[in-house]
Design a protein around this motif. Structure first.
Motif, PDB file in Angstrom:
ATOM      1  N   SER A 162       0.795  -1.158  -0.058  1.00 56.86           N
ATOM      2  CA  SER A 162       0.087   0.128  -0.009  1.00 56.86           C
ATOM      3  C   SER A 162       0.788   1.411  -0.056  1.00 56.86           C
ATOM      4  CB  SER A 162      -0.892  -0.166   1.088  1.00 56.86           C
ATOM      5  OG  SER A 162      -0.217  -0.144   2.608  1.00 56.86           O
ATOM      6  N   VAL A 163       0.230   2.400  -0.528  1.00 53.31           N
ATOM      7  CA  VAL A 163       0.830   3.699  -0.560  1.00 53.31           C
ATOM      8  C   VAL A 163       0.551   4.482   0.507  1.00 53.31           C
ATOM      9  CG1 VAL A 163       1.356   3.387  -3.064  1.00 53.31           C
ATOM     10  CG2 VAL A 163      -0.859   4.673  -2.065  1.00 53.31           C
ATOM     11  N   GLY A 164       1.193   5.558   0.904  1.00 56.58           N
ATOM     12  CA  GLY A 164       0.658   6.687   1.558  1.00 56.58           C
ATOM     13  C   GLY A 164       0.463   6.361   2.908  1.00 56.58           C
ATOM     14  N   GLU A 165       1.165   5.137   3.735  1.00 56.14           N
ATOM     15  CA  GLU A 165       0.915   5.171   5.161  1.00 56.14           C
ATOM     16  C   GLU A 165       1.583   6.115   5.858  1.00 56.14           C
ATOM     17  OE1 GLU A 165       1.971   3.387   9.112  1.00 56.14           O
ATOM     18  OE2 GLU A 165       3.257   4.385   7.395  1.00 56.14           O
ATOM     19  N   GLU A 166       2.742   6.754   5.606  1.00 51.39           N
ATOM     20  CA  GLU A 166       3.502   7.735   6.280  1.00 51.39           C
ATOM     21  C   GLU A 166       2.773   9.116   6.330  1.00 51.39           C
ATOM     22  OE1 GLU A 166       5.810   7.046   8.154  1.00 51.39           O
ATOM     23  OE2 GLU A 166       6.853   5.019   7.234  1.00 51.39           O
ATOM     24  N   PHE A 167       1.691   9.155   5.370  1.00 55.01           N
ATOM     25  CA  PHE A 167       1.230  10.470   5.183  1.00 55.01           C
ATOM     26  C   PHE A 167      -0.199  10.355   5.914  1.00 55.01           C
ATOM     27  CE2 PHE A 167      -1.570  13.196   2.280  1.00 55.01           C
ATOM     28  CZ  PHE A 167      -1.370  14.289   2.922  1.00 55.01           C
ATOM     29  N   ASN A 168      -1.266   9.640   5.337  1.00 63.67           N
ATOM     30  CA  ASN A 168      -2.536   9.523   5.717  1.00 63.67           C
ATOM     31  C   ASN A 168      -3.136   8.097   5.594  1.00 63.67           C
ATOM     32  OD1 ASN A 168      -3.121   9.647   3.113  1.00 63.67           O
ATOM     33  ND2 ASN A 168      -4.462  11.192   3.137  1.00 63.67           N
ATOM     34  N   GLY A 169      -2.652   7.222   5.171  1.00 66.06           N
ATOM     35  CA  GLY A 169      -3.087   5.790   4.794  1.00 66.06           C
ATOM     36  C   GLY A 169      -3.946   5.813   3.857  1.00 66.06           C
ATOM     37  N   LEU A 170      -3.868   6.617   2.678  1.00 68.81           N
ATOM     38  CA  LEU A 170      -4.802   6.526   1.557  1.00 68.81           C
ATOM     39  C   LEU A 170      -4.832   5.530   0.828  1.00 68.81           C
ATOM     40  CD1 LEU A 170      -3.558   7.101  -1.460  1.00 68.81           C
ATOM     41  CD2 LEU A 170      -2.995   9.310  -0.290  1.00 68.81           C
ATOM     42  N   GLY A 171      -3.651   4.567   0.792  1.00 73.05           N
ATOM     43  CA  GLY A 171      -3.511   3.402  -0.018  1.00 73.05           C
ATOM     44  C   GLY A 171      -4.573   2.196   0.892  1.00 73.05           C
ATOM     45  N   ALA A 172      -4.165   2.333   1.947  1.00 72.00           N
ATOM     46  CA  ALA A 172      -5.033   1.264   2.821  1.00 72.00           C
ATOM     47  C   ALA A 172      -6.357   1.344   2.553  1.00 72.00           C
ATOM     48  CB  ALA A 172      -4.657   1.234   4.535  1.00 72.00           C
ATOM     49  N   LYS A 173      -7.034   2.680   2.680  1.00 70.69           N
ATOM     50  CA  LYS A 173      -8.451   2.866   2.344  1.00 70.69           C
ATOM     51  C   LYS A 173      -8.871   2.460   0.967  1.00 70.69           C
ATOM     52  CE  LYS A 173      -7.996   6.988   5.207  1.00 70.69           C
ATOM     53  NZ  LYS A 173      -7.970   8.696   5.211  1.00 70.69           N
ATOM     54  N   THR A 174      -8.208   2.805   0.021  1.00 70.20           N
ATOM     55  CA  THR A 174      -8.531   2.499  -1.065  1.00 70.20           C
ATOM     56  C   THR A 174      -8.510   1.088  -1.585  1.00 70.20           C
ATOM     57  OG1 THR A 174      -6.534   3.478  -2.025  1.00 70.20           O
ATOM     58  CG2 THR A 174      -8.096   4.931  -2.212  1.00 70.20           C
ATOM     59  N   ALA A 175      -7.479   0.346  -1.242  1.00 66.77           N
ATOM     60  CA  ALA A 175      -6.982  -0.963  -1.591  1.00 66.77           C
ATOM     61  C   ALA A 175      -8.341  -1.891  -0.752  1.00 66.77           C
ATOM     62  CB  ALA A 175      -5.736  -1.291  -1.117  1.00 66.77           C
ATOM     63  N   GLY A 189      -0.770   3.316  14.820  1.00 68.16           N
ATOM     64  CA  GLY A 189       0.109   4.001  14.241  1.00 68.16           C
ATOM     65  C   GLY A 189       0.463   3.104  12.869  1.00 68.16           C
ATOM     66  N   THR A 190      -0.456   2.229  12.352  1.00 62.56           N
ATOM     67  CA  THR A 190      -0.059   1.450  11.333  1.00 62.56           C
ATOM     68  C   THR A 190      -1.615   1.376  10.357  1.00 62.56           C
ATOM     69  OG1 THR A 190      -0.981  -0.519  12.124  1.00 62.56           O
ATOM     70  CG2 THR A 190       1.300  -0.093  12.865  1.00 62.56           C
ATOM     71  N   ASP A 191      -1.426   0.832   9.257  1.00 62.53           N
ATOM     72  CA  ASP A 191      -2.557   0.716   8.414  1.00 62.53           C
ATOM     73  C   ASP A 191      -3.577  -0.030   9.082  1.00 62.53           C
ATOM     74  OD1 ASP A 191      -1.877   2.303   6.230  1.00 62.53           O
ATOM     75  OD2 ASP A 191      -0.726   0.590   5.068  1.00 62.53           O
ATOM     76  N   ALA A 192      -3.530  -0.976  10.021  1.00 61.60           N
ATOM     77  CA  ALA A 192      -4.305  -1.723  10.974  1.00 61.60           C
ATOM     78  C   ALA A 192      -5.295  -0.720  11.276  1.00 61.60           C
ATOM     79  CB  ALA A 192      -3.741  -2.376  11.864  1.00 61.60           C
ATOM     80  N   TRP A 193      -4.910   0.524  11.846  1.00 60.38           N
ATOM     81  CA  TRP A 193      -5.956   1.600  12.376  1.00 60.38           C
ATOM     82  C   TRP A 193      -7.063   1.811  11.242  1.00 60.38           C
ATOM     83  CZ3 TRP A 193      -7.257   3.255  17.040  1.00 60.38           C
ATOM     84  CH2 TRP A 193      -7.830   4.734  16.878  1.00 60.38           C
ATOM     85  N   THR A 194      -6.594   1.889   9.875  1.00 63.25           N
ATOM     86  CA  THR A 194      -7.555   2.187   8.829  1.00 63.25           C
ATOM     87  C   THR A 194      -8.162   1.047   8.343  1.00 63.25           C
ATOM     88  OG1 THR A 194      -5.965   3.838   8.191  1.00 63.25           O
ATOM     89  CG2 THR A 194      -7.482   3.182   6.471  1.00 63.25           C
ATOM     90  N   VAL A 195      -7.743   0.025   8.339  1.00 68.10           N
ATOM     91  CA  VAL A 195      -8.281  -1.277   7.503  1.00 68.10           C
ATOM     92  C   VAL A 195      -9.464  -1.612   8.424  1.00 68.10           C
ATOM     93  CG1 VAL A 195      -8.082  -3.717   6.907  1.00 68.10           C
ATOM     94  CG2 VAL A 195      -6.239  -1.881   6.374  1.00 68.10           C
ATOM     95  N   GLN A 196      -9.335  -1.630   9.922  1.00 62.21           N
ATOM     96  CA  GLN A 196     -10.290  -2.143  10.537  1.00 62.21           C
ATOM     97  C   GLN A 196     -11.666  -1.375  10.479  1.00 62.21           C
ATOM     98  OE1 GLN A 196     -10.580  -1.191  14.753  1.00 62.21           O
ATOM     99  NE2 GLN A 196     -10.712  -3.042  15.429  1.00 62.21           N
ATOM    100  N   VAL A 197     -11.738  -0.156  10.121  1.00 66.75           N
ATOM    101  CA  VAL A 197     -13.028   0.556  10.206  1.00 66.75           C
ATOM    102  C   VAL A 197     -13.681   0.602   8.716  1.00 66.75           C
ATOM    103  CG1 VAL A 197     -12.785   1.593  12.360  1.00 66.75           C
ATOM    104  CG2 VAL A 197     -11.796   2.764  10.310  1.00 66.75           C
ATOM    105  N   MET A 198     -12.808   0.018   7.615  1.00 68.33           N
ATOM    106  CA  MET A 198     -13.565   0.248   6.254  1.00 68.33           C
ATOM    107  C   MET A 198     -14.598  -0.686   6.061  1.00 68.33           C
ATOM    108  SD  MET A 198     -11.563   2.522   4.759  1.00 68.33           S
ATOM    109  CE  MET A 198     -12.208   2.161   3.215  1.00 68.33           C
ATOM    110  N   LEU A 199     -15.540  -0.173   5.157  1.00 70.00           N
ATOM    111  CA  LEU A 199     -16.788  -1.029   4.626  1.00 70.00           C
ATOM    112  C   LEU A 199     -17.465  -0.995   6.140  1.00 70.00           C
ATOM    113  CD1 LEU A 199     -14.824  -3.480   2.368  1.00 70.00           C
ATOM    114  CD2 LEU A 199     -16.190  -1.748   1.802  1.00 70.00           C
TER     115      LEU A 199
END
Length: 358
Positions: free
Chosen positions: A203-216, A287-297
């Motif tokens: 994934s891209v963008g984790e160091e910025f805002n996690g946008l790659g985790a969200k979109t993927a 502080g990782t993409d896990a924070w983002t992925v968990q709440v998607m969908l």
């Protein structure tokens, strides 16, 4: 797959947040022989799919490791020098570093500060401020203005180094180390049957805002996810419960951001296979993409597996390659068992109220 060779390639590739195209192409090339389908999406996420055996629909299990790296950004052209803002670099290590500036073409430079002889005594005693530092390209002001503009990105150059035994050092181990572990997992799966489809995402963008985790995650809609990232290795000044010895195995996150049952299953696999592991207590945001992925969908059951490194967010991050091998062994063994019954067993089930009334 040679883990050391793969990590060297990934570490030395360029891939700042927002400009990950070069390293994304490399990861896609490395995924190609290990997956049935590989693509790079519009955000530059690299997505590889390795299909499982058995009839469809199969469980969809996502592995995610971010491929972007920390960076600097040009903020001002100060004659022949470049002022910059640093995005997550440790300013203590920047003075004297060689850098690449991504202007109209790649430019080689160095980061400098005033000689200590010209500093006030108080300034010599404090940590350098980024605002005091400049990038020197060795060019005149007119040429610099032609080749560089505000907003251009710069990266510290740092070669991959072999230390003793299985220890290595280099830049961007956060998080190319986890990308390497994901590739090693897929390599081991070439020799194993697995009942799930494996969705491997760099994934891209984790160091910025996690946008790659969200979109993927939105694209793939996995049943469960395991996020891979680095964590803190023990070293002088970092000896508490939040840091881990190099060579002690995968570090499994535990906390409210992470699914308890999925985490327990990973721990069970480690115990069954006698894989050494550590537990990292994470009371809030990981502080990782896990924070983002968990709440998607509608919510994704998510676990976090870390690999310890020293000197995080510096050009000389240090790790032990045994931890990469052990992480790959854990994940491949888990995926070999990840059938529909395992996924269904993670779900919360309402009690049978009719039975209770009887």
């Amino acid at each position: 797959m040679n883990i050391k060779t793969t990590l060297k390639k990934l570490s030395e590739a360029d891939g700042p947040s927002g400009r990950e195209e070069a390293v994304a192409g490399l990861v896609a090339e490395l995924l190609e022989p290990l997956c049935d389908d590989v693509r790079i999406d519009d955000m530059s996420n690299v997505i590889g799919v390795k299909r499982g055996w058995g009839p469809e629909p199969r469980p969809q299990v996502m592995l995610m490791a971010h491929l972007d790296e920390i960076q600097m950004m040009v903020s001002t052209l100060d004659g022949p020098f470049l002022r910059f803002v640093q995005l997550s670099y440790d300013p203590r290590v920047l003075v004297g570093q060689e850098v690449t500036v991504f202007g109209r073409r790649k430019l080689h430079g160095v980061i400098g500060d005033r000689p200590p002889h010209l500093m006030k005594a108080a300034d010599r005693q404090r940590m350098p401020k980024t605002t005091d530092l400049v990038i020197d390209l060795g060019l005149d002001a007119e040429t610099v203005a032609e080749l560089v503009q505000v907003g251009d990105v710069a990266l510290v150059e740092s070669p991959f180094s072999e230390l003793l035994d299985e220890r290595v050092a280099g830049k961007a181990f956060d998080n190319r180390l986890s990308v390497t572990a994901m590739l090693a997992t897929l390599d081991q799966l070439q020799r194993l049957q697995h009942p799930c489809d494996v969705l491997a995402v760099a994934s891209v963008g984790e160091e910025f805002n996690g946008l790659g985790a969200k979109t993927a995650t939105f694209q793939l809609q996995p049943d469960i996810a395991i996020v891979l990232d680095v964590t803190f290795g023990k070293q002088p000044g970092a000896q508490d419960a939040g840091s881990f010895a190099l060579g002690s195995g995968p570090v499994i996150g535990v906390g409210p951001n992470l699914d308890g049952q999925l985490t327990d299953k990973l721990i069970e696999v480690c115990k069954d296979l006698e894989i050494p592991y550590e537990l990292e207590p994470l009371a809030a945001n990981t502080g990782t993409d896990a924070w983002t992925v968990q709440v998607m969908l509608g919510g994704i059951r998510t676990a976090l597996v870390g690999i310890a490194i020293r000197n995080m967010h510096s050009p000389v991050e240090v790790t032990d390659l045994q931890d990469v091998s052990r992480t790959a062994r854990l994940l491949s063994a888990f995926l070999a068992e990840a059938d529909q019954s395992l996924v269904d067993g993670l779900a919360h089930h309402l009690p049978d109220f009719e039975e209770e009334r009887r």
